[in-house]
Design an enzyme around this catalytic site. Sequence first.
Site, short mmCIF file in Angstrom:
data_model
loop_
_atom_site.label_atom_id
_atom_site.label_comp_id
_atom_site.label_asym_id
_atom_site.label_seq_id
_atom_site.Cartn_x
_atom_site.Cartn_y
_atom_site.Cartn_z
N ARG A 128 0.74 -1.24 -0.08
CA ARG A 128 -0.57 0.11 -0.01
C ARG A 128 1.40 1.54 0.10
O ARG A 128 1.57 0.96 0.86
CB ARG A 128 -1.27 -0.13 1.54
CG ARG A 128 -2.74 0.85 1.02
CD ARG A 128 -3.22 1.76 2.00
NE ARG A 128 -2.58 1.58 2.90
CZ ARG A 128 -2.35 1.66 4.58
NH1 ARG A 128 -2.58 0.69 4.96
NH2 ARG A 128 -1.67 2.39 5.67
N GLU A 145 4.17 7.42 2.29
CA GLU A 145 5.18 6.25 3.13
C GLU A 145 4.76 5.13 2.04
O GLU A 145 3.49 4.99 1.49
CB GLU A 145 4.86 5.51 4.70
CG GLU A 145 3.25 5.17 4.83
CD GLU A 145 4.07 5.13 6.45
OE1 GLU A 145 5.00 5.13 7.01
OE2 GLU A 145 2.41 4.74 7.06
N ASN A 147 4.01 0.65 2.38
CA ASN A 147 3.55 0.17 3.19
C ASN A 147 3.76 -1.17 2.85
O ASN A 147 3.03 -1.59 1.62
CB ASN A 147 3.10 0.11 4.22
CG ASN A 147 2.83 1.50 3.92
OD1 ASN A 147 3.00 1.53 6.10
ND2 ASN A 147 1.74 2.92 4.50
N SER A 152 -3.85 -3.88 5.82
CA SER A 152 -4.95 -3.39 6.88
C SER A 152 -6.10 -2.29 5.90
O SER A 152 -5.97 -1.64 5.62
CB SER A 152 -4.28 -2.75 8.54
OG SER A 152 -5.17 -2.94 9.23
N LYS A 309 11.75 2.64 6.30
CA LYS A 309 11.47 4.49 5.83
C LYS A 309 12.82 4.52 5.65
O LYS A 309 12.99 5.34 4.81
CB LYS A 309 11.49 5.50 6.87
CG LYS A 309 10.06 5.09 8.15
CD LYS A 309 9.17 4.79 7.11
CE LYS A 309 7.44 4.38 7.86
NZ LYS A 309 7.47 3.32 7.81
N LYS A 367 10.54 9.97 11.46
CA LYS A 367 10.07 9.22 11.51
C LYS A 367 11.00 7.76 11.70
O LYS A 367 11.95 7.85 10.99
CB LYS A 367 9.67 8.55 9.99
CG LYS A 367 8.73 10.14 9.21
CD LYS A 367 7.65 9.73 7.92
CE LYS A 367 6.84 9.02 8.11
NZ LYS A 367 6.27 9.15 6.69
N GLU A 371 6.99 0.42 11.20
CA GLU A 371 5.64 0.58 10.11
C GLU A 371 4.74 0.30 11.17
O GLU A 371 4.50 0.41 12.46
CB GLU A 371 5.54 -0.52 9.29
CG GLU A 371 6.01 -0.36 7.50
CD GLU A 371 5.65 -1.10 7.07
OE1 GLU A 371 4.90 -1.92 7.16
OE2 GLU A 371 6.32 -1.30 5.50
N GLY A 372 3.12 1.39 11.30
CA GLY A 372 1.97 1.86 11.82
C GLY A 372 2.49 2.80 12.39
O GLY A 372 3.48 3.29 12.72
N ARG A 455 -8.39 6.65 4.19
CA ARG A 455 -8.12 7.29 6.23
C ARG A 455 -8.01 8.63 6.31
O ARG A 455 -7.54 9.29 6.07
CB ARG A 455 -6.77 6.84 6.31
CG ARG A 455 -6.89 6.06 7.95
CD ARG A 455 -5.24 6.00 7.84
NE ARG A 455 -4.54 6.04 7.37
CZ ARG A 455 -3.05 5.03 7.54
NH1 ARG A 455 -3.05 4.12 8.68
NH2 ARG A 455 -2.21 6.10 6.68
#
Length: 481
Positions: A128, A145, A147, A152, A309, A367, A371-372, A455
């Site tokens: 994603r 970013e 992913n 999810s 990252k 950063k 991830e998350g 989102r």
Amino acid sequence: MSQARLAPCLQLPLENKTLVNVIEKAKDWALMHGVGMRDKKHFNKDVIQIAPFILLPSPFPKTEFMKAVELQPVLNELMHKVAHDDEFLEQTLQNALQVDEFTANLYDIWLKVKNEGISQSLSLGLFRSDYLLQHPDGNVLKQVEFNTIASSFGAITSHLPNMSRYILRQLGHGDLIKNMPENRALSGLCSGIIEAFDLFGVLNAVVLFVVEEVSYNICDQRFHEFEISEKRPEIQIYRKTLNEIYEETELNDKKQLILDGHPVAVVYYRSGYEPAQYPTAREWDARLRVERSTAIKCPSIHYQLAGTKKVQQALAGPGVLEKFMGSGTSTSRVRDIFTGLYSLDFDESGERAVEMALADAERFVLKPQREGGGNNVYGSEVRDALTRMRHSRERAAYILMERILPPLVSGYMIRPGAPVPPPLVDLVSELGIFGVIIGTKEKIYCNRQVGHMLRTKLADANEGGVAAGLGALDSPYLLDL
């Protein structure tokens, strides 16, 4: 600098009685169609509540949406090539490995399986790419970013357009539905798992979903299983934690991962597992066992390393994209979506980046590799963090990114347990485009864009994770700007 605004799809605010009525309908629709989650505060396996959502679809420029859709296969292939370039990964991650334990543990597994001989050359990527609009540049797409372990909410957001269409019709604005793109993320992501299963080619094989110890995002997870079962009833799916994998699986002499007497064809790590760290040695041992096996991993260890990252920052450097993609139009289009990304290594460029951030901390985000949501550092805290770790190796575990300033839009955020009617608030949206890729270093078997998610969070909130309770699910309403 004041932020630009995009007009909502309907004139707001809505009349109070109308708003209360349509929210009640929307909540019931959400619950009856699986737009739900378990309550983290009062966990009960028998109880589902609504997932946070935005009442009306949020405006998004059609040209930028289509740009993101068209770029996804290009980005899939780019990250596939990066993941298979051992030398690039080694050089890019060498400083971060000294200070980021989780990445170092992943890297150690990668080295072990390479030295032993990789048992499965195929990898499955359910990727994603996330974007914000940068309004000072004219509401153009900028990548937040990429992913490699982030499918999810692909399932639930596939239902969001239908919910938004229902709401618009209830408000007497069915004519606006034509501006809402279809979203087939669920079927697209599942098609990748099914295709990988078929490439594995063993009749009695099974699919293994690696899940967290407690599953809150259960609707999103189960929809993947239900979709696969509907399309291919013969495919059996197991859900296991890493601890259960440690206890219940073994490698046979063919390096097959055996679970309940069946070879495992595909191991699918759910993004909801929050892989910031595996707290026990048993979990790391289980991850190593899976990686040693012939199962097709989603993601494989080198895909996950490519999603750090530090790799994202390195790709933005001069000539790096050209190394992987050549110097054509696609390379220029990818470079155009990058924002400023800077290394914090202990060298001349790293020192310049530290000075730049200390001078104007509000312009940047710190950063870490993982991830998350919930891990980034914003605003004045950037200065505090860099001041604290300026002379510490810890700073090499971070990258510095220029902060993206998206346009605002007015809307209603619907949360479980929140008062109704909610206030009209300023929101900002982040677009995620899903992609599927399957291949080896030498050959790519499939590569496509499969859907999207939107989102949306409160304009004054730094993080926007839905599972973390900071954002809400949404659908794009495409505009010709």
